[in-house]
Design a protein around this motif. Structure first.
Motif, PDB file in Angstrom:
ATOM      1  N   ASP A   7     -36.570  14.566  26.178  1.00 26.74           N
ATOM      2  CA  ASP A   7     -36.489  15.070  27.541  1.00 26.74           C
ATOM      3  C   ASP A   7     -37.320  16.330  27.705  1.00 26.74           C
ATOM      4  O   ASP A   7     -37.368  17.190  26.829  1.00 26.74           O
ATOM      5  CB  ASP A   7     -35.038  15.374  27.917  1.00 26.74           C
ATOM      6  CG  ASP A   7     -34.203  14.108  28.068  1.00 26.74           C
ATOM      7  OD1 ASP A   7     -34.777  13.032  28.265  1.00 26.74           O
ATOM      8  OD2 ASP A   7     -32.968  14.208  27.983  1.00 26.74           O
ATOM      9  N   PHE A   8     -37.974  16.386  28.840  1.00 26.90           N
ATOM     10  CA  PHE A   8     -38.720  17.561  29.273  1.00 26.90           C
ATOM     11  C   PHE A   8     -38.128  17.975  30.607  1.00 26.90           C
ATOM     12  O   PHE A   8     -37.132  17.410  31.040  1.00 26.90           O
ATOM     13  CB  PHE A   8     -40.212  17.219  29.415  1.00 26.90           C
ATOM     14  CG  PHE A   8     -40.853  16.737  28.133  1.00 26.90           C
ATOM     15  CD1 PHE A   8     -41.360  17.635  27.216  1.00 26.90           C
ATOM     16  CD2 PHE A   8     -40.909  15.384  27.844  1.00 26.90           C
ATOM     17  CE1 PHE A   8     -41.936  17.200  26.030  1.00 26.90           C
ATOM     18  CE2 PHE A   8     -41.487  14.933  26.671  1.00 26.90           C
ATOM     19  CZ  PHE A   8     -42.002  15.844  25.763  1.00 26.90           C
ATOM     20  N   ASP A   9     -38.718  18.908  31.284  1.00 24.26           N
ATOM     21  CA  ASP A   9     -38.203  19.378  32.570  1.00 24.26           C
ATOM     22  C   ASP A   9     -38.306  18.265  33.611  1.00 24.26           C
ATOM     23  O   ASP A   9     -39.391  17.971  34.108  1.00 24.26           O
ATOM     24  CB  ASP A   9     -38.994  20.614  33.014  1.00 24.26           C
ATOM     25  CG  ASP A   9     -38.409  21.244  34.255  1.00 24.26           C
ATOM     26  OD1 ASP A   9     -37.180  21.167  34.449  1.00 24.26           O
ATOM     27  OD2 ASP A   9     -39.191  21.813  35.040  1.00 24.26           O
ATOM     28  N   GLY A  10     -37.186  17.619  33.930  1.00 26.05           N
ATOM     29  CA  GLY A  10     -37.158  16.569  34.935  1.00 26.05           C
ATOM     30  C   GLY A  10     -37.817  15.267  34.529  1.00 26.05           C
ATOM     31  O   GLY A  10     -38.151  14.441  35.371  1.00 26.05           O
ATOM     32  N   LEU A  11     -38.013  15.070  33.232  1.00 28.99           N
ATOM     33  CA  LEU A  11     -38.767  13.929  32.747  1.00 28.99           C
ATOM     34  C   LEU A  11     -38.205  13.459  31.413  1.00 28.99           C
ATOM     35  O   LEU A  11     -37.850  14.281  30.561  1.00 28.99           O
ATOM     36  CB  LEU A  11     -40.231  14.348  32.578  1.00 28.99           C
ATOM     37  CG  LEU A  11     -41.190  13.418  31.881  1.00 28.99           C
ATOM     38  CD1 LEU A  11     -41.463  12.193  32.736  1.00 28.99           C
ATOM     39  CD2 LEU A  11     -42.484  14.158  31.601  1.00 28.99           C
ATOM     40  N   ARG A  43     -37.541  11.034  36.521  1.00 27.62           N
ATOM     41  CA  ARG A  43     -38.789  10.386  36.098  1.00 27.62           C
ATOM     42  C   ARG A  43     -38.694   9.971  34.639  1.00 27.62           C
ATOM     43  O   ARG A  43     -38.313  10.764  33.783  1.00 27.62           O
ATOM     44  CB  ARG A  43     -39.957  11.311  36.326  1.00 27.62           C
ATOM     45  CG  ARG A  43     -40.083  11.572  37.821  1.00 27.62           C
ATOM     46  CD  ARG A  43     -41.247  12.419  38.158  1.00 27.62           C
ATOM     47  NE  ARG A  43     -41.267  12.564  39.617  1.00 27.62           N
ATOM     48  CZ  ARG A  43     -42.356  12.651  40.314  1.00 27.62           C
ATOM     49  NH1 ARG A  43     -43.510  12.622  39.723  1.00 27.62           N
ATOM     50  NH2 ARG A  43     -42.302  12.782  41.615  1.00 27.62           N
ATOM     51  N   ILE A  44     -39.072   8.722  34.404  1.00 34.42           N
ATOM     52  CA  ILE A  44     -39.012   8.159  33.064  1.00 34.42           C
ATOM     53  C   ILE A  44     -40.369   7.547  32.745  1.00 34.42           C
ATOM     54  O   ILE A  44     -40.952   6.831  33.561  1.00 34.42           O
ATOM     55  CB  ILE A  44     -37.910   7.084  32.959  1.00 34.42           C
ATOM     56  CG1 ILE A  44     -36.550   7.694  33.287  1.00 34.42           C
ATOM     57  CG2 ILE A  44     -37.903   6.436  31.572  1.00 34.42           C
ATOM     58  CD1 ILE A  44     -35.436   6.688  33.456  1.00 34.42           C
ATOM     59  N   ASP A 102     -52.135   6.928  28.238  1.00 34.96           N
ATOM     60  CA  ASP A 102     -51.368   7.514  27.144  1.00 34.96           C
ATOM     61  C   ASP A 102     -50.261   8.393  27.734  1.00 34.96           C
ATOM     62  O   ASP A 102     -50.228   8.645  28.937  1.00 34.96           O
ATOM     63  CB  ASP A 102     -52.260   8.314  26.183  1.00 34.96           C
ATOM     64  CG  ASP A 102     -53.090   9.366  26.907  1.00 34.96           C
ATOM     65  OD1 ASP A 102     -52.497  10.246  27.577  1.00 34.96           O
ATOM     66  OD2 ASP A 102     -54.337   9.310  26.818  1.00 34.96           O
ATOM     67  N   VAL A 103     -49.374   8.848  26.871  1.00 33.15           N
ATOM     68  CA  VAL A 103     -48.221   9.624  27.322  1.00 33.15           C
ATOM     69  C   VAL A 103     -48.645  10.977  27.895  1.00 33.15           C
ATOM     70  O   VAL A 103     -48.124  11.418  28.920  1.00 33.15           O
ATOM     71  CB  VAL A 103     -47.191   9.804  26.180  1.00 33.15           C
ATOM     72  CG1 VAL A 103     -46.065  10.732  26.599  1.00 33.15           C
ATOM     73  CG2 VAL A 103     -46.627   8.451  25.768  1.00 33.15           C
ATOM     74  N   THR A 104     -49.606  11.627  27.269  1.00 27.76           N
ATOM     75  CA  THR A 104     -50.058  12.931  27.750  1.00 27.76           C
ATOM     76  C   THR A 104     -50.587  12.831  29.178  1.00 27.76           C
ATOM     77  O   THR A 104     -50.240  13.646  30.037  1.00 27.76           O
ATOM     78  CB  THR A 104     -51.145  13.499  26.815  1.00 27.76           C
ATOM     79  OG1 THR A 104     -50.603  13.601  25.501  1.00 27.76           O
ATOM     80  CG2 THR A 104     -51.613  14.868  27.273  1.00 27.76           C
ATOM     81  N   THR A 105     -51.378  11.823  29.445  1.00 33.01           N
ATOM     82  CA  THR A 105     -51.920  11.617  30.787  1.00 33.01           C
ATOM     83  C   THR A 105     -50.788  11.343  31.768  1.00 33.01           C
ATOM     84  O   THR A 105     -50.803  11.818  32.910  1.00 33.01           O
ATOM     85  CB  THR A 105     -52.925  10.450  30.792  1.00 33.01           C
ATOM     86  OG1 THR A 105     -53.953  10.728  29.842  1.00 33.01           O
ATOM     87  CG2 THR A 105     -53.547  10.246  32.155  1.00 33.01           C
ATOM     88  N   ALA A 106     -49.798  10.569  31.337  1.00 28.98           N
ATOM     89  CA  ALA A 106     -48.655  10.259  32.195  1.00 28.98           C
ATOM     90  C   ALA A 106     -47.892  11.530  32.550  1.00 28.98           C
ATOM     91  O   ALA A 106     -47.545  11.741  33.709  1.00 28.98           O
ATOM     92  CB  ALA A 106     -47.737   9.267  31.505  1.00 28.98           C
ATOM     93  N   ILE A 107     -47.624  12.349  31.563  1.00 28.17           N
ATOM     94  CA  ILE A 107     -46.887  13.606  31.797  1.00 28.17           C
ATOM     95  C   ILE A 107     -47.683  14.510  32.739  1.00 28.17           C
ATOM     96  O   ILE A 107     -47.137  15.063  33.692  1.00 28.17           O
ATOM     97  CB  ILE A 107     -46.575  14.316  30.479  1.00 28.17           C
ATOM     98  CG1 ILE A 107     -45.545  13.495  29.683  1.00 28.17           C
ATOM     99  CG2 ILE A 107     -46.053  15.742  30.719  1.00 28.17           C
ATOM    100  CD1 ILE A 107     -45.333  13.981  28.260  1.00 28.17           C
ATOM    101  N   GLU A 108     -48.979  14.630  32.486  1.00 32.10           N
ATOM    102  CA  GLU A 108     -49.819  15.477  33.337  1.00 32.10           C
ATOM    103  C   GLU A 108     -49.871  14.931  34.760  1.00 32.10           C
ATOM    104  O   GLU A 108     -49.795  15.684  35.725  1.00 32.10           O
ATOM    105  CB  GLU A 108     -51.231  15.588  32.756  1.00 32.10           C
ATOM    106  CG  GLU A 108     -51.284  16.403  31.488  1.00 32.10           C
ATOM    107  CD  GLU A 108     -52.649  16.340  30.793  1.00 32.10           C
ATOM    108  OE1 GLU A 108     -53.523  15.567  31.239  1.00 32.10           O
ATOM    109  OE2 GLU A 108     -52.806  17.060  29.800  1.00 32.10           O
ATOM    110  N   GLY A 109     -49.974  13.609  34.906  1.00 32.30           N
ATOM    111  CA  GLY A 109     -50.017  12.992  36.219  1.00 32.30           C
ATOM    112  C   GLY A 109     -48.744  13.218  36.991  1.00 32.30           C
ATOM    113  O   GLY A 109     -48.764  13.499  38.193  1.00 32.30           O
ATOM    114  N   ILE A 110     -47.624  13.109  36.315  1.00 30.93           N
ATOM    115  CA  ILE A 110     -46.336  13.331  36.967  1.00 30.93           C
ATOM    116  C   ILE A 110     -46.173  14.804  37.327  1.00 30.93           C
ATOM    117  O   ILE A 110     -45.704  15.135  38.403  1.00 30.93           O
ATOM    118  CB  ILE A 110     -45.177  12.811  36.076  1.00 30.93           C
ATOM    119  CG1 ILE A 110     -45.213  11.279  36.066  1.00 30.93           C
ATOM    120  CG2 ILE A 110     -43.837  13.338  36.552  1.00 30.93           C
ATOM    121  CD1 ILE A 110     -44.260  10.636  35.085  1.00 30.93           C
TER     122      ILE A 110
END
Length: 114
Positions: A7-11, A43-44, A102-110
């Motif tokens: 888990d991250f902030d809201g994700l 967000r998941i 990739d996951v990094t792009t997903a996190i940055e996009g969100i």
């Protein structure tokens, strides 16, 4: 079916720690994803980077995970293996899911969308 999450902030990032999502594990995948989304943030991201094979039961399980999320939640996919991406493309599920390279792009996009 082994799924881990962080888990991250809201994700929440859920990682599939198996090389296959198929008929043998589809029900367990759906049940585990339901539990992780029920207790999860808005967000998941489903990290499928280790999944090399996805059959129709596996695809159905991923779609069921999307249908099971609560109102106001989102489920994005990340790091699809080319053979798995082909299944999503052939079934046009790539138009239903937001798929990140990739996951990094997903996190940055969100993060940028918030």
């Amino acid at each position: 079916m082994q799924l881990t999450h962080q888990d991250f902030d809201g994700l929440r990032v859920v990682r599939v720690d198996e090389t296959r999502i198929d008929a043998a594990c589809a029900i367990q995948f759906k049940d585990t994803m339901r539990a992780l989304s029920d207790s999860g943030p808005a967000r998941i991201i489903l990290d499928m980077g280790r999944v090399e094979f996805l059959d129709s039961s596996g695809l159905g399980a991923v779609v069921a995970a999307l249908k099971a999320i609560r109102h106001g939640q989102s489920l994005d996919l990340a790091a699809l293996h080319p053979t798995v991406m082909r299944v999503f493309h052939l079934t046009r599920m790539d138009t239903v899911f937001t798929i990140h390279p990739d996951v990094t792009t997903a996190i940055e996009g969100i993060a940028n969308a918030s």
